[in-house]
Design a protein around this motif. Structure first.
Motif, PDB file in Angstrom:
ATOM      1  N   ASN A 128       0.860  -1.174   0.000  1.00 50.82           N
ATOM      2  CA  ASN A 128       0.000   0.000   0.000  1.00 50.82           C
ATOM      3  C   ASN A 128       0.904   1.234   0.000  1.00 50.82           C
ATOM      4  N   ASP A 129       0.423   2.317  -0.565  1.00 52.65           N
ATOM      5  CA  ASP A 129       1.254   3.516  -0.666  1.00 52.65           C
ATOM      6  C   ASP A 129       1.329   4.254   0.671  1.00 52.65           C
ATOM      7  N   SER A 130       2.115   3.676   1.590  1.00 47.73           N
ATOM      8  CA  SER A 130       2.348   4.332   2.871  1.00 47.73           C
ATOM      9  C   SER A 130       3.731   3.935   3.350  1.00 47.73           C
ATOM     10  N   PHE A 131       4.319   4.788   4.193  1.00 48.11           N
ATOM     11  CA  PHE A 131       5.644   4.470   4.708  1.00 48.11           C
ATOM     12  C   PHE A 131       5.586   3.362   5.764  1.00 48.11           C
ATOM     13  N   VAL A 132       4.392   3.057   6.262  1.00 48.95           N
ATOM     14  CA  VAL A 132       4.234   1.902   7.142  1.00 48.95           C
ATOM     15  C   VAL A 132       4.561   0.636   6.354  1.00 48.95           C
ATOM     16  N   ASP A 133       4.027   0.541   5.135  1.00 50.08           N
ATOM     17  CA  ASP A 133       4.310  -0.613   4.298  1.00 50.08           C
ATOM     18  C   ASP A 133       5.712  -0.548   3.690  1.00 50.08           C
ATOM     19  N   PHE A 134       6.160   0.647   3.334  1.00 49.22           N
ATOM     20  CA  PHE A 134       7.496   0.807   2.756  1.00 49.22           C
ATOM     21  C   PHE A 134       8.564   0.286   3.718  1.00 49.22           C
TER      22      PHE A 134
ATOM     23  N   GLY B 183      -4.759   5.369  -5.280  1.00 44.40           N
ATOM     24  CA  GLY B 183      -5.751   6.428  -5.436  1.00 44.40           C
ATOM     25  C   GLY B 183      -6.146   7.101  -4.141  1.00 44.40           C
ATOM     26  N   PHE B 184      -5.774   6.512  -3.009  1.00 40.58           N
ATOM     27  CA  PHE B 184      -6.167   7.055  -1.723  1.00 40.58           C
ATOM     28  C   PHE B 184      -4.989   7.666  -0.971  1.00 40.58           C
ATOM     29  N   THR B 185      -3.912   7.941  -1.709  1.00 39.34           N
ATOM     30  CA  THR B 185      -2.723   8.501  -1.086  1.00 39.34           C
ATOM     31  C   THR B 185      -2.626   9.995  -1.360  1.00 39.34           C
ATOM     32  N   GLU B 186      -2.365  10.769  -0.321  1.00 39.59           N
ATOM     33  CA  GLU B 186      -2.213  12.223  -0.462  1.00 39.59           C
ATOM     34  C   GLU B 186      -1.024  12.510  -1.379  1.00 39.59           C
ATOM     35  N   ALA B 187      -1.170  13.545  -2.232  1.00 40.69           N
ATOM     36  CA  ALA B 187      -0.231  13.788  -3.326  1.00 40.69           C
ATOM     37  C   ALA B 187       1.205  13.947  -2.843  1.00 40.69           C
ATOM     38  N   ARG B 188       1.438  14.732  -1.783  1.00 43.66           N
ATOM     39  CA  ARG B 188       2.810  14.946  -1.313  1.00 43.66           C
ATOM     40  C   ARG B 188       3.414  13.645  -0.807  1.00 43.66           C
ATOM     41  N   ASN B 189       2.616  12.864  -0.082  1.00 43.32           N
ATOM     42  CA  ASN B 189       3.101  11.589   0.426  1.00 43.32           C
ATOM     43  C   ASN B 189       3.416  10.642  -0.728  1.00 43.32           C
ATOM     44  N   MET B 190       2.578  10.678  -1.771  1.00 41.88           N
ATOM     45  CA  MET B 190       2.817   9.825  -2.932  1.00 41.88           C
ATOM     46  C   MET B 190       4.149  10.172  -3.598  1.00 41.88           C
ATOM     47  N   ARG B 191       4.452  11.481  -3.705  1.00 40.24           N
ATOM     48  CA  ARG B 191       5.718  11.893  -4.305  1.00 40.24           C
ATOM     49  C   ARG B 191       6.905  11.396  -3.486  1.00 40.24           C
ATOM     50  N   ARG B 192       6.772  11.480  -2.159  1.00 46.07           N
ATOM     51  CA  ARG B 192       7.851  11.006  -1.297  1.00 46.07           C
ATOM     52  C   ARG B 192       8.063   9.497  -1.455  1.00 46.07           C
ATOM     53  N   ILE B 193       6.970   8.767  -1.546  1.00 46.17           N
ATOM     54  CA  ILE B 193       7.080   7.323  -1.737  1.00 46.17           C
ATOM     55  C   ILE B 193       7.672   7.013  -3.107  1.00 46.17           C
TER      56      ILE B 193
ATOM     57  N   THR C 180       5.503  -1.527 -10.394  1.00 47.76           N
ATOM     58  CA  THR C 180       4.368  -1.420 -11.298  1.00 47.76           C
ATOM     59  C   THR C 180       3.117  -1.090 -10.495  1.00 47.76           C
ATOM     60  N   SER C 181       2.120  -0.567 -11.180  1.00 44.39           N
ATOM     61  CA  SER C 181       0.879  -0.187 -10.505  1.00 44.39           C
ATOM     62  C   SER C 181       0.036  -1.422 -10.219  1.00 44.39           C
ATOM     63  N   GLY C 182      -0.753  -1.342  -9.153  1.00 44.45           N
ATOM     64  CA  GLY C 182      -1.568  -2.470  -8.747  1.00 44.45           C
ATOM     65  C   GLY C 182      -3.042  -2.138  -8.695  1.00 44.45           C
ATOM     66  N   LEU C 183      -3.700  -2.568  -7.625  1.00 43.65           N
ATOM     67  CA  LEU C 183      -5.145  -2.469  -7.502  1.00 43.65           C
ATOM     68  C   LEU C 183      -5.528  -1.418  -6.469  1.00 43.65           C
ATOM     69  N   SER C 184      -6.523  -0.623  -6.781  1.00 41.93           N
ATOM     70  CA  SER C 184      -7.035   0.356  -5.828  1.00 41.93           C
ATOM     71  C   SER C 184      -7.951  -0.328  -4.815  1.00 41.93           C
TER      72      SER C 184
END
Length: 274
Positions: free
Chosen positions: A126-132, A184-194, A210-214
């Motif tokens: 998932n697009d979060s630093f918790v998962d990263f 699709g549910f990630t805030e834009a600035r956080n997405m750029r950082r990820i 690669t992109s996955g599933l929303s």
């Protein structure tokens, strides 16, 4: 030594739960089956059995509706040793083109084993630093990657050993693909950082992104029937959101770039219905 005719191993692995491993695995299995590939799948989580239950539901839908759906041979691993796991893999994977493994969302010895023997390793995040954090740690101020995680180091070492023995032992090189789900549910600035952190880490470790599933309700709604978004003609009338989700699946399959026997590399989901 793995024989040259052994099935291509696709392992869906992430030590964190809730990242979409099972949903991704089922859609990949069905997409390959739609292309005429022989597919088998092993669920390594004997408690939850999400992949196993999904495919059981699919088999029941075939019986109830008296229809034939492309699907996978499947089983769940309940053994206690790597030797038992490899014996089941040989049995279930005999004559197959692809053998998929769905791993539990926790640290697990058998999950680590199949991850290091994968031909294609798929790590949904998932697009979060918790998962990263599963693959790398970042600086709290700059968001630059500070160090690899234990998991990333494990895969890095496995890939190096695999590369050295590829020619000598006729093994395939490992392709590691990080799949970004729920973007699709990630805030834009956080997405750029990820984005930046993944790009930096991918250069150091050698995975692809690669992109996955929303996060769409349709994926959860399909579970009881065992159907997928590729089962055109069995889903009824689909709304716009469902059609967009189907396109996500096609893009995911294309991004994995899996070797379909006897056919050129192309988007595998084409035959599943436009």
């Amino acid at each position: 030594m793995a024989p040259s005719n052994a099935p291509h191993r696709i392992v869906f692995a992430n030590e964190k739960g809730g990242t979409g491993k099972s949903t991704t695995a089922v859609h990949v299995a069905v997409a390959l089956a739609y292309q005429g590939a022989k597919v088998a799948a092993i669920d390594l989580d004997p408690r939850q059995r999400t992949l196993h239950r999904y495919l059981e539901n699919r088999a029941e839908t075939q019986r109830r509706r008296d229809v034939a759906l492309p699907t996978a041979r499947f089983d769940v691993f309940k053994g206690e040793s790597v030797e038992e796991l490899e014996a089941l893999s040989a049995e279930v994977g005999e004559g197959m083109d692809f053998l998929l493994f769905d791993t539990p969302g926790r640290d697990d010895a058998f999950a680590r084993h199949v991850a290091t023997t994968a031909d294609t390793l798929v790590t949904p995040l998932n697009d979060s630093f918790v998962d990263f954090d599963l693959i790398g740690q970042v600086d709290a101020e700059t968001f630059k990657v500070r160090r690899l995680s234990f998991y990333a180091e494990l895969i890095w070492e496995a890939r190096k050993k695999r590369a050295m023995s590829t020619i000598r032992e006729q093994k395939r090189e490992m392709d590691w693909v990080v799949v970004r789900n729920r973007t699709g549910f990630t805030e834009a600035r956080n997405m750029r950082r990820i984005d930046q952190a993944l790009t930096e880490l991918s250069k150091r470790v050698g995975f692809r992104v690669t992109s996955g599933l929303s996060e769409r309700v349709i994926y959860r709604e399909l579970f009881p029937s065992g159907l997928t978004l590729l089962d055109k003609g069995h889903l009824g009338e689909l709304g716009t959101s469902h059609l967009v989700a189907r396109q996500e699946v096609r893009q995911l399959i294309a991004g994995l770039n899996l070797p379909l026997p006897g056919k050129p590399q192309r988007e595998l989901a084409l035959a599943a219905g436009a």
